[in-house]
Design a protein around this motif. Structure first.
Motif, mmCIF file in Angstrom:
data_model
loop_
_atom_site.group_PDB
_atom_site.id
_atom_site.type_symbol
_atom_site.label_atom_id
_atom_site.label_comp_id
_atom_site.label_asym_id
_atom_site.label_seq_id
_atom_site.Cartn_x
_atom_site.Cartn_y
_atom_site.Cartn_z
ATOM 1 N N GLN A 1 1.481 12.811 -29.293
ATOM 2 C CA GLN A 1 2.367 13.955 -28.705
ATOM 3 C C GLN A 1 2.627 13.288 -27.399
ATOM 4 O OE1 GLN A 1 -0.551 17.216 -28.816
ATOM 5 N NE2 GLN A 1 0.992 18.237 -30.092
ATOM 6 N N SER A 2 3.895 13.688 -26.755
ATOM 7 C CA SER A 2 4.152 13.575 -25.368
ATOM 8 C C SER A 2 3.430 14.284 -24.521
ATOM 9 C CB SER A 2 5.662 13.869 -25.232
ATOM 10 O OG SER A 2 5.845 15.310 -25.353
ATOM 11 N N GLU A 3 3.363 13.927 -23.294
ATOM 12 C CA GLU A 3 2.760 14.788 -22.197
ATOM 13 C C GLU A 3 3.118 16.285 -22.323
ATOM 14 O OE1 GLU A 3 1.748 14.924 -17.427
ATOM 15 O OE2 GLU A 3 2.989 13.441 -18.234
#
Length: 332
Positions: free
Chosen positions: A256-258
């Protein structure tokens, strides 16, 4: 030609040609088409890019959390299939497995296996231990526990609030599988259904929980965090995960991205606040449904198409929509 005469090759050919003319003539007079071979199929268009090769199979290492040799598993697409593979390796029934943790043999809910497995993760399976029955009397509306489930029909305790009714019952522990409430089996129920049953228990009246604790680990087992050094079965870098899905094939995707990670944590908090459950995979699905939507109506419609069975209340949806927007706009 007289009877008994032998026809020369030239005469035979001429006679055959004449016969063919006589045979063709009626068809030509009627406008018929001569039979022809079927046309050849058009050539296939050239391939746009290099040919696709089968991806190497993903191989994961696993142990029973209370102690066992290391096994190797592959070829699963959801949690139920994962449990079946682990059970096959260790010659046990899949129903013996309560839940799995990643990279730790301890009952650590922060390491709980959800819907994603890192390509280098080591899987520890926690199996059924002792069964116990506990009598509970509700003294306030909330019992003080958070429920999750293993994706294969077992609900268990993920968190106990300090100072709560459940916290005062020392026999009840994080990781205990809730097998029955007042002798009514709840095996096969989802976490939100179990949380609702517990919430509906009347205050002041005792009820019984039948719990199954995970089998205890041997004292000599230390924390094991890494799989054996091996590139066999691995795809690329460690930033990819195997995403397990209840429907359809598992997929390998980037972590996942931030933004996605922060939004997922926030939605998981809201699930606990509104429904008494924690479920990172459910929270991830909710974030995926809402991250590209332009308004709460579109978000609600998208969420209903994938998670309609949950029947989320409107106030929950608006809070989730607000949380996703806050994270996206940097307000959290």
């Amino acid at each position: 030609m007289q009877n008994g005469e032998v026809m020369s090759p030239q005469d035979s050919k001429a006679l055959g040609d004449e016969a063919m003319k006589d045979h063709k003539a009626p068809c030509q007079n009627q406008g018929c088409m001569e039979p022809t071979a079927p046309p050849l199929p058009p050539p296939s268009p050239p391939s746009a890019g290099p040919p696709e090769y089968p991806r190497p199979r993903l191989i994961f290492h696993t142990q029973l959390a209370h102690g066992s040799p290391t096994g190797r598993i592959h070829g699963f697409t959801n949690v139920k299939e994962l449990y079946a593979k682990i059970a096959e390796v260790f010659n046990i029934s899949p129903s013996e497995i309560l839940f799995c943790t990643l990279n730790s043999h301890k009952v650590d809910m922060q390491k709980l296996l959800g819907g994603q497995i890192g390509l280098e993760d080591f899987i520890f399976a926690h199996v059924r231990g002792e069964t116990k029955e506990v009598e509970v009397t509700k003294t306030e509306d909330a019992l003080g526990l958070t429920i999750t489930d293993n994706g294969a029909g077992y609900a268990f305790i993920k968190r106990i609030k300090e100072g709560s009714t459940i916290d005062r019952l020392k026999a009840v522990c994080v990781g205990d599988h809730i097998e029955a409430i007042n002798d009514q089996s709840i095996v096969g129920c989802r976490h939100y259904e179990v949380a609702k049953m517990l919430k509906e228990q009347p205050r002041g009246l005792p009820f019984t929980l039948r719990l199954v604790e995970p089998k205890k680990a041997f004292d000599m087992i230390g924390m094991r965090t890494k799989a054996p050094k091996s590139n066999e079965g691995k795809l690329v870098n460690g930033r990819e995960t195997l995403r397990l899905r209840s429907k359809g094939a598992a997929t390998v995707q980037e972590v996942q991205s931030e933004f996605e990670e922060q939004a997922t944590r926030k939605v998981d908090d809201l699930l606990e606040s509104y429904m008494g459950i924690r479920d990172l995979e459910l929270a991830t699905t909710i974030v995926e449904a809402g991250k590209n939507k332009k308004n709460p109506d579109d978000f609600a419609e998208a969420l209903d198409s994938v998670l309609g069975d949950f029947a989320f209340p409107d106030v929950f949806l608006f809070d989730v929509w607000g949380a996703i927007g806050d994270v996206k706009n940097g307000r959290i």
